[in-house]
Design a protein around this motif. Sequence first.
Motif, short mmCIF file in Angstrom:
data_model
loop_
_atom_site.label_atom_id
_atom_site.label_comp_id
_atom_site.label_asym_id
_atom_site.label_seq_id
_atom_site.Cartn_x
_atom_site.Cartn_y
_atom_site.Cartn_z
N ALA A 88 22.31 -39.26 41.32
CA ALA A 88 22.78 -39.04 42.69
C ALA A 88 21.80 -38.18 43.47
O ALA A 88 21.53 -38.44 44.64
CB ALA A 88 24.16 -38.39 42.66
N SER A 89 21.25 -37.17 42.82
CA SER A 89 20.26 -36.32 43.50
C SER A 89 19.01 -37.11 43.84
O SER A 89 18.45 -36.96 44.94
CB SER A 89 19.90 -35.14 42.60
OG SER A 89 21.04 -34.34 42.34
N LEU A 90 18.56 -37.96 42.93
CA LEU A 90 17.39 -38.79 43.21
C LEU A 90 17.65 -39.74 44.37
O LEU A 90 16.80 -39.93 45.25
CB LEU A 90 16.99 -39.58 41.96
CG LEU A 90 16.37 -38.78 40.80
CD1 LEU A 90 16.07 -39.72 39.63
CD2 LEU A 90 15.11 -38.07 41.25
N ALA A 91 18.83 -40.37 44.37
CA ALA A 91 19.16 -41.31 45.44
C ALA A 91 19.24 -40.59 46.79
O ALA A 91 18.73 -41.10 47.80
CB ALA A 91 20.49 -42.00 45.12
N ALA A 92 19.87 -39.43 46.80
CA ALA A 92 19.99 -38.68 48.06
C ALA A 92 18.62 -38.21 48.54
O ALA A 92 18.31 -38.28 49.73
CB ALA A 92 20.92 -37.49 47.86
N GLY A 93 17.78 -37.75 47.61
CA GLY A 93 16.44 -37.32 47.99
C GLY A 93 15.60 -38.47 48.52
O GLY A 93 14.86 -38.32 49.50
N PHE A 94 15.72 -39.63 47.88
CA PHE A 94 14.97 -40.80 48.35
C PHE A 94 15.43 -41.21 49.74
O PHE A 94 14.62 -41.54 50.62
CB PHE A 94 15.16 -41.95 47.37
CG PHE A 94 14.46 -43.22 47.78
CD1 PHE A 94 13.09 -43.35 47.64
CD2 PHE A 94 15.17 -44.29 48.30
CE1 PHE A 94 12.43 -44.52 48.01
CE2 PHE A 94 14.54 -45.45 48.69
CZ PHE A 94 13.16 -45.56 48.55
N GLY A 95 16.74 -41.17 49.97
CA GLY A 95 17.25 -41.50 51.30
C GLY A 95 16.76 -40.53 52.35
O GLY A 95 16.42 -40.93 53.47
N PHE A 96 16.69 -39.25 51.99
CA PHE A 96 16.18 -38.24 52.93
C PHE A 96 14.73 -38.54 53.30
O PHE A 96 14.35 -38.47 54.48
CB PHE A 96 16.29 -36.85 52.30
CG PHE A 96 15.67 -35.75 53.12
CD1 PHE A 96 16.35 -35.21 54.20
CD2 PHE A 96 14.40 -35.28 52.83
CE1 PHE A 96 15.79 -34.19 54.96
CE2 PHE A 96 13.83 -34.27 53.59
CZ PHE A 96 14.52 -33.72 54.66
N VAL A 97 13.92 -38.87 52.30
CA VAL A 97 12.51 -39.17 52.56
C VAL A 97 12.37 -40.41 53.44
O VAL A 97 11.56 -40.43 54.39
CB VAL A 97 11.76 -39.35 51.23
CG1 VAL A 97 10.34 -39.86 51.49
CG2 VAL A 97 11.71 -38.04 50.46
N VAL A 98 13.15 -41.44 53.17
CA VAL A 98 13.05 -42.69 53.94
C VAL A 98 13.44 -42.45 55.39
O VAL A 98 12.72 -42.86 56.32
CB VAL A 98 13.93 -43.78 53.30
CG1 VAL A 98 14.02 -45.00 54.23
CG2 VAL A 98 13.37 -44.20 51.96
N VAL A 99 14.57 -41.81 55.62
CA VAL A 99 15.04 -41.60 56.99
C VAL A 99 14.10 -40.65 57.73
O VAL A 99 13.83 -40.84 58.93
CB VAL A 99 16.48 -41.06 57.00
CG1 VAL A 99 16.95 -40.80 58.42
CG2 VAL A 99 17.41 -42.04 56.31
N THR A 100 13.57 -39.65 57.03
CA THR A 100 12.61 -38.75 57.66
C THR A 100 11.35 -39.50 58.06
O THR A 100 10.78 -39.26 59.13
CB THR A 100 12.26 -37.59 56.70
OG1 THR A 100 13.45 -36.87 56.37
CG2 THR A 100 11.26 -36.65 57.35
N GLY A 101 10.90 -40.41 57.20
CA GLY A 101 9.73 -41.22 57.54
C GLY A 101 9.97 -42.07 58.78
O GLY A 101 9.07 -42.22 59.62
N ILE A 102 11.18 -42.61 58.91
CA ILE A 102 11.51 -43.38 60.11
C ILE A 102 11.47 -42.49 61.34
O ILE A 102 10.97 -42.88 62.41
CB ILE A 102 12.90 -44.03 59.95
CG1 ILE A 102 12.88 -45.06 58.81
CG2 ILE A 102 13.34 -44.70 61.26
CD1 ILE A 102 14.24 -45.65 58.48
N ALA A 103 12.00 -41.27 61.21
CA ALA A 103 11.97 -40.32 62.33
C ALA A 103 10.54 -39.99 62.72
O ALA A 103 10.21 -39.88 63.90
CB ALA A 103 12.73 -39.05 61.96
#
Length: 269
Positions: A185-200
């Motif tokens: 769950a931590s890996l999935a949440a961290g990956f989502g944070f990186v992806v959305v931040t990259g979009i921003a």
Amino acid sequence: MHASTVRTLLIRGMLAGLIAGLFAFAVAYVGGEPSVNGSIAVEEAQAAQEAAHGGHGGAGAAAEEEEEVVVSRPVQSTLGLATGVLVYGVALGGIAALAFSFALGRVGRFGPRATAALITAAAFTTVYLVPFLKYPATPPAVGNPDTIGKRTTLFFLMILLSVLLGVAAVIAGRRLAPRLGNWNASLAAGFGFVVVTGIAFAVLPANDDAVKAGFPAKLLWEFRLASLGVQAVLWVVFAVVFGHLAQKALAARTGGAETPGRVGAPAAG
């Protein structure tokens, strides 16, 4: 957690922030001031060159800029720098201590030191590192003065967005933990944070006029590395000092308990 305990942690957090600020000031003065002085020298050389080509108008503008200097450069680089860094450290310590008071016992079975380290790492990443990667620091007076307001707005918008994304990642990780387990769950949440931040990063506009054309690249990177170093020292020292102070304070209030479970249990209540 009782109000008296929160008050104790708040005071210790501000003290830890003050101590961290002293270390950060030393790094800023030794590592950052040379690049600031270099950038000022470049600015003065460019102003003199423009004045030479612009005649009396350029000379008048240069004189006007000199009149606007209220605090001398030696005072700015010592007392002014120390005041700014120490006030920032104390404020950071107070806010981080309040966040610690809320998080202790709610983010897993971590003791005070581990919780302080996690809170500090998350705050450093969202409040400073992510915005820095999008809008890196620049020396004073090297950008277009007409766009300072726009650049400041974009920077604080990036901070707000990064913090919100960080909070969303934590919430998502907690909700995914029962199904995926804490690690996945931590890996999935961290990956989502990186992806959305990259979009921003891709959507938000760049600061193309933050640095004047022809400004020395070496000097620019020295300043940016020094800025990053100051922040890293500030947050790391705070995490170490506050973790130690919080551990002692909470251990005293739980009868000298030093184990993470016994210290963290009252905080959850």
